[in-house]
Scaffold this active site. Structure first.
Site, PDB file in Angstrom:
ATOM      1  N   LYS A  69       0.854  -1.202   0.000  1.00 40.10           N
ATOM      2  CA  LYS A  69       0.000   0.000   0.000  1.00 40.10           C
ATOM      3  C   LYS A  69       0.885   1.244   0.000  1.00 40.10           C
ATOM      4  CE  LYS A  69      -3.890   2.016   2.613  1.00 40.10           C
ATOM      5  NZ  LYS A  69      -4.747   1.863   3.809  1.00 40.10           N
ATOM      6  N   SER A 144      -9.747   1.729   3.056  1.00 32.99           N
ATOM      7  CA  SER A 144      -8.924   2.519   2.169  1.00 32.99           C
ATOM      8  C   SER A 144      -7.892   1.717   1.377  1.00 32.99           C
ATOM      9  CB  SER A 144      -8.188   3.590   2.974  1.00 32.99           C
ATOM     10  OG  SER A 144      -7.310   2.998   3.899  1.00 32.99           O
ATOM     11  N   SER A 168      -9.739  -0.684   7.268  1.00 37.13           N
ATOM     12  CA  SER A 168      -9.293  -0.554   5.878  1.00 37.13           C
ATOM     13  C   SER A 168      -8.645  -1.775   5.253  1.00 37.13           C
ATOM     14  CB  SER A 168      -8.314   0.598   5.759  1.00 37.13           C
ATOM     15  OG  SER A 168      -9.022   1.794   5.666  1.00 37.13           O
TER      16      SER A 168
HETATM   17  N1  GLN Z   1     -13.197   4.050   6.686  1.00 34.81           N
HETATM   18  C1  GLN Z   1     -12.384   4.497   7.772  1.00 34.81           C
HETATM   19  C2  GLN Z   1     -11.969   5.927   7.581  1.00 34.81           C
HETATM   20  O1  GLN Z   1     -12.277   6.482   6.564  1.00 34.81           O
HETATM   21  C3  GLN Z   1     -11.228   3.568   7.970  1.00 34.81           C
HETATM   22  C4  GLN Z   1     -10.021   3.940   7.247  1.00 34.81           C
HETATM   23  C5  GLN Z   1      -8.830   3.122   7.631  1.00 34.81           C
HETATM   24  O2  GLN Z   1      -8.925   2.102   8.307  1.00 34.81           O
HETATM   25  N2  GLN Z   1      -7.684   3.601   7.217  1.00 34.81           N
HETATM   26  O3  GLN Z   1     -11.372   6.519   8.433  1.00 34.81           O
END
Ligand code: GLN
Length: 479
Positions: A69, A144, A168
């Site tokens: 990532k 994400s 995410s």
């Molecule tokens: N959907 C969550 C957010 O937007 C989780 C994101 C994540 O785990 N990086 O913060």
């Protein structure tokens, strides 16, 4: 066509060991396949060249390709966090996970698209690409870490790293039919991970099988003097302990109030009940439990993650890292750089984060959120102490949704974190595994959670399920 696209790490190792194929040939096959698949799903921001090395049987990942990532630093490569502000930022050092992977012989194949600074649940906030769900390209891959998920799901590599702040890894794993694992807070070093919410962030793993996940974890886990939040854990081979484990008599708690939560998709609920039956057939004792504090999770997460993001992202000021806008004085330079460099979602979160921490509001928002987390921690840890070894619930309330589905209702997007963020808020390990499909062929994820440092047990329980089901062997067509 790459005959190894959907092979396990162990199968690839066998082919390398028996000299059926050289490391370089293997890499070329994966890279070629990745180029073709990527033209269909837009999962990767960059493909890397082959790094010369000899096969070494003592190196657990010798020659095994994987994807990273884009918020994890790889020395001399761009780490952009899918943001314009870091578009040309080259990392000056390797994250600890990267140096461990390199030492284990892994071949890094490319860097994966993501929501900008990991803020989102659909990978739509990336400044560069809209990654598509490999099962239905009109839908999002989740986020994400959506690029990492779409890459593994289309056979570009057997594993990928993602990161978790509120779900995410697990949510995109559920949307793309993968295993998505978030370790206990502190099990894997975060040195070299570009921070979002430091009390929540963890690096996580995508793979198609629990066994492959455990192999990667064995390389990554362990204390790191560069990360003071990493725990003093003896290194071990998590994959060695998977088979032969019996879950007879294991106590699993199915969170009934989660299944009656508003907006639960009926096919997801059905799949969770089917998974319950599978565990009962394996000899586990599955009981219904109730965790009312789950209802506070998404709201508390919303506040805490924004507060920490506002603080972490203050370092991007046009002076030290990344892009710098033209300006006539210092304050203009800060303002212009941050305005031009950050996308709308990131800017909004920084503003909310500063607001919830500001004098006069911190008590109402930030401190209240922390109190809600304390209640949740108490409830969940008491449940582990008194009632169950493993907690089971859906990973998400719904399968993958369409692009722009929540444009008119952002709250729905934030509610994507409902089932996943509790594990981040209290630091326990959790995994999403493949638990079936909807009638329209969209994957469904089952989530398992264990208490702090019970990561081994968590993976054993997940592995046992994969031994008697074949959902994890299903792959999308056309790649
Ligand atoms: N959907 C969550 C957010 O937007 C989780 C994101 C994540 O785990 N990086 O913060």
């Amino acid at each position: 066509m790459n005959p190894f696209s959907y092979s396990s790490i162990t199968e690839i190792k066998k082919a390398l060991e028996s000299k059926k194929i050289s490391l370089q040939e293997l890499f070329a096959l994966f890279k070629c396949h990745a180029q073709v698949a990527n033209s269909k799903v837009d999962a990767l921001l960059e493909l890397f060249p082959y790094e010369e090395q000899e096969y070494n049987a003592n190196n657990p990942l010798s020659g095994i390709p994987g994807i990273i990532k884009d918020n994890i630093c790889i020395k001399d490569k761009v780490s952009s966090c899918s943001s314009k502000i870091l578009q040309n930022f080259k990392a000056p050092y390797d994250a600890t996970v990267i140096s461990r992977l390199k030492a284990a012989g892994a071949q890094l194949l490319g860097r994966a698209n993501m929501d900008e600074f990991a803020m989102g649940s659909s990978t739509e906030t990336s400044a560069f690409l809209k990654t598509k769900n490999p099962w239905d390209t009109n839908r999002v891959p989740g986020g994400s870490s959506g690029g990492s998920a779409a890459a593994v799901a289309t056979g570009m590599a057997p594993w990928a790293l993602g990161t978790e702040t509120g779900g995410s890894v697990r949510q995109p794993a559920a949307f793309c039919n993968l295993v998505g694992y978030k370790p206990t807070y502190g099990l894997i070093s975060r040195y070299g991970l570009i921070a979002y919410g430091s009390s929540l962030d963890q690096i996580g793993i995508f793979a198609r099988s629990v066994e492959d996940t455990a192999l990667i974890l064995s390389t990554l886990a362990g204390q790191d003097s560069n990360d003071s939040s990493s725990l003093p854990i003896e290194p071990k081979n998590y994959a060695n302990h998977l088979s032969g484990f019996s879950i007879k008599g294991l106590r699993i708690g199915l969170v009934e109030n989660a299944l009656s939560a508003e907006g639960m998709d009926a096919e997801v609920t059905q799949a969770i009940y089917e998974a319950k039956k599978v565990y009962e057939q394996l000899g586990a004792h599955v009981s219904s439990i109730s965790l009312p504090t789950l209802d506070y999770g998404a709201a508390a997460y919303f506040i805490i993650s924004r507060a920490e993001a506002a603080s972490n992202l203050a370092r991007f000021d046009g002076i030290r890292y990344g892009m710098r806008s033209e300006a006539t004085n210092l304050s203009d330079l800060y303002q212009k750089t941050r305005h031009d460099g950050f996308g709308p979602e990131v800017r909004k979160r920084i503003m909310v984060g500063n607001y919830v921490l500001s004098a006069g509001h911190a008590g109402q928002f930030y401190e209240n959120a922390k109190r809600a987390v304390r209640l949740m921690r108490h409830e969940i840890l008491e449940t582990f102490k008194n009632t169950v070894d493993i907690i089971m619930m859906p990973t998400c309330s719904m399968p993958a949704f369409r692009f722009n589905a929540f444009d008119g209702n952002k709250l729905q997007m934030d509610l994507q974190d409902y089932f996943t963020c509790p594990a981040n808020l209290i630091g326990i390990p959790a995994v999403s595994i493949q638990a079936g499909f909807t009638k329209t062929q969209l994957p469904i994820g089952l989530q398992l959670m264990a208490k702090h440092l019970d990561d081994q047990l968590l993976l054993q329980v997940a592995h046992a399920y994969q031994q008697v089901t074949d959902w994890h062997t299903k792959t999308p067509t056309g790649y």
